[in-house]
Design a protein around this motif. Sequence first.
Motif, PDB file in Angstrom:
ATOM      1  N   THR A 189     -38.878   6.979 -48.753  1.00  0.00           N
ATOM      2  CA  THR A 189     -39.217   8.001 -47.768  1.00  0.00           C
ATOM      3  C   THR A 189     -40.657   8.473 -47.900  1.00  0.00           C
ATOM      4  OG1 THR A 189     -38.343   9.686 -49.258  1.00  0.00           O
ATOM      5  CG2 THR A 189     -36.836   8.822 -47.580  1.00  0.00           C
ATOM      6  N   ASP A 190     -41.232   8.325 -49.098  1.00  0.00           N
ATOM      7  CA  ASP A 190     -42.614   8.749 -49.314  1.00  0.00           C
ATOM      8  C   ASP A 190     -43.614   7.638 -49.061  1.00  0.00           C
ATOM      9  OD1 ASP A 190     -42.509   8.591 -52.986  1.00  0.00           O
ATOM     10  OD2 ASP A 190     -42.033   7.130 -51.423  1.00  0.00           O
ATOM     11  N   GLY A 191     -43.119   6.485 -48.642  1.00  0.00           N
ATOM     12  CA  GLY A 191     -44.006   5.368 -48.333  1.00  0.00           C
ATOM     13  C   GLY A 191     -44.274   4.428 -49.493  1.00  0.00           C
ATOM     14  N   ARG A 192     -43.768   4.778 -50.690  1.00  0.00           N
ATOM     15  CA  ARG A 192     -43.948   3.848 -51.804  1.00  0.00           C
ATOM     16  C   ARG A 192     -43.170   2.583 -51.525  1.00  0.00           C
ATOM     17  NH1 ARG A 192     -41.824   5.344 -56.749  1.00  0.00           N
ATOM     18  NH2 ARG A 192     -40.329   6.677 -55.666  1.00  0.00           N
ATOM     19  N   THR A 193     -43.686   1.463 -52.060  1.00  0.00           N
ATOM     20  CA  THR A 193     -43.084   0.165 -51.807  1.00  0.00           C
ATOM     21  C   THR A 193     -42.771  -0.561 -53.103  1.00  0.00           C
ATOM     22  OG1 THR A 193     -45.251  -0.878 -51.634  1.00  0.00           O
ATOM     23  CG2 THR A 193     -44.243  -0.111 -49.581  1.00  0.00           C
ATOM     24  N   THR A 194     -41.855  -1.501 -53.020  1.00  0.00           N
ATOM     25  CA  THR A 194     -41.535  -2.365 -54.139  1.00  0.00           C
ATOM     26  C   THR A 194     -41.211  -3.745 -53.607  1.00  0.00           C
ATOM     27  OG1 THR A 194     -40.170  -2.591 -56.135  1.00  0.00           O
ATOM     28  CG2 THR A 194     -39.058  -1.797 -54.154  1.00  0.00           C
ATOM     29  N   TYR A 195     -41.492  -4.777 -54.403  1.00  0.00           N
ATOM     30  CA  TYR A 195     -41.318  -6.155 -53.960  1.00  0.00           C
ATOM     31  C   TYR A 195     -40.669  -6.996 -55.040  1.00  0.00           C
ATOM     32  CZ  TYR A 195     -44.672  -4.852 -50.347  1.00  0.00           C
ATOM     33  OH  TYR A 195     -45.300  -4.225 -49.301  1.00  0.00           O
ATOM     34  N   THR A 242     -45.591  -7.938 -46.997  1.00  0.00           N
ATOM     35  CA  THR A 242     -45.919  -6.515 -46.914  1.00  0.00           C
ATOM     36  C   THR A 242     -44.878  -5.806 -46.057  1.00  0.00           C
ATOM     37  OG1 THR A 242     -48.287  -6.986 -47.077  1.00  0.00           O
ATOM     38  CG2 THR A 242     -47.652  -4.811 -46.273  1.00  0.00           C
ATOM     39  N   ILE A 243     -44.259  -4.785 -46.626  1.00  0.00           N
ATOM     40  CA  ILE A 243     -43.291  -3.980 -45.883  1.00  0.00           C
ATOM     41  C   ILE A 243     -43.980  -2.719 -45.401  1.00  0.00           C
ATOM     42  CG2 ILE A 243     -42.446  -2.806 -47.958  1.00  0.00           C
ATOM     43  CD1 ILE A 243     -39.653  -2.760 -46.670  1.00  0.00           C
ATOM     44  N   SER A 244     -43.645  -2.306 -44.192  1.00  0.00           N
ATOM     45  CA  SER A 244     -44.218  -1.074 -43.650  1.00  0.00           C
ATOM     46  C   SER A 244     -43.251  -0.507 -42.626  1.00  0.00           C
ATOM     47  CB  SER A 244     -45.582  -1.330 -43.015  1.00  0.00           C
ATOM     48  OG  SER A 244     -45.468  -2.225 -41.930  1.00  0.00           O
TER      49      SER A 244
END
Length: 123
Positions: A53-59, A68-70
Motif C-alpha cells: 500500500t505504501d508503494g514498496r515493491t518486492t521481486y 517492474t511492478i507498478s
Amino acid sequence: AVELVESGGGSVQAGGSLTLQCTTSMYTYEYYSWAWFRQAPGKEREGVAGIGTDGRTTYAESVKGRFTISKDNAKNTLYLLMNNLKPEDTGMYYCAAELNVGLTLSRDDFGIWGQGTQVTVYS
C-alpha cells in the motif's frame, strides 16, 4: 463480487517485452496489497512481483532487474512491465489482491485472484 481482469499477455520472442495490466472496480483499491504470480505447465504457482500500500515493491530473484511492478490508484490498474523476456518466463500470469498482508509474494496470503493472461516466450 470483486473482479480482477488481466490483459496484455501474448507471444513474444526471447529478449522482447510485454506489459501486463490488471484492472478492477474495487473502490478501495489503494488499501490492498497487490502481486503478480505465474504458473507454468506442471509447476506450482509462484510469486513474481508484489507492491504494498505504501508503494514498496518486492521481486522474485529470477525477474529482478527485468520486471517492474507498478500501480495507478486513479485508474485502479496494476501493471507488470516485463523486459528481456526469457523462455522460462512462459506461463499463465495472474494478478492478486488482499487486505492487511503487507508486502508479500506468498500465494496463501492472497484471496482475490484474476483469471490470468497467457505469456509465451519463444527462442
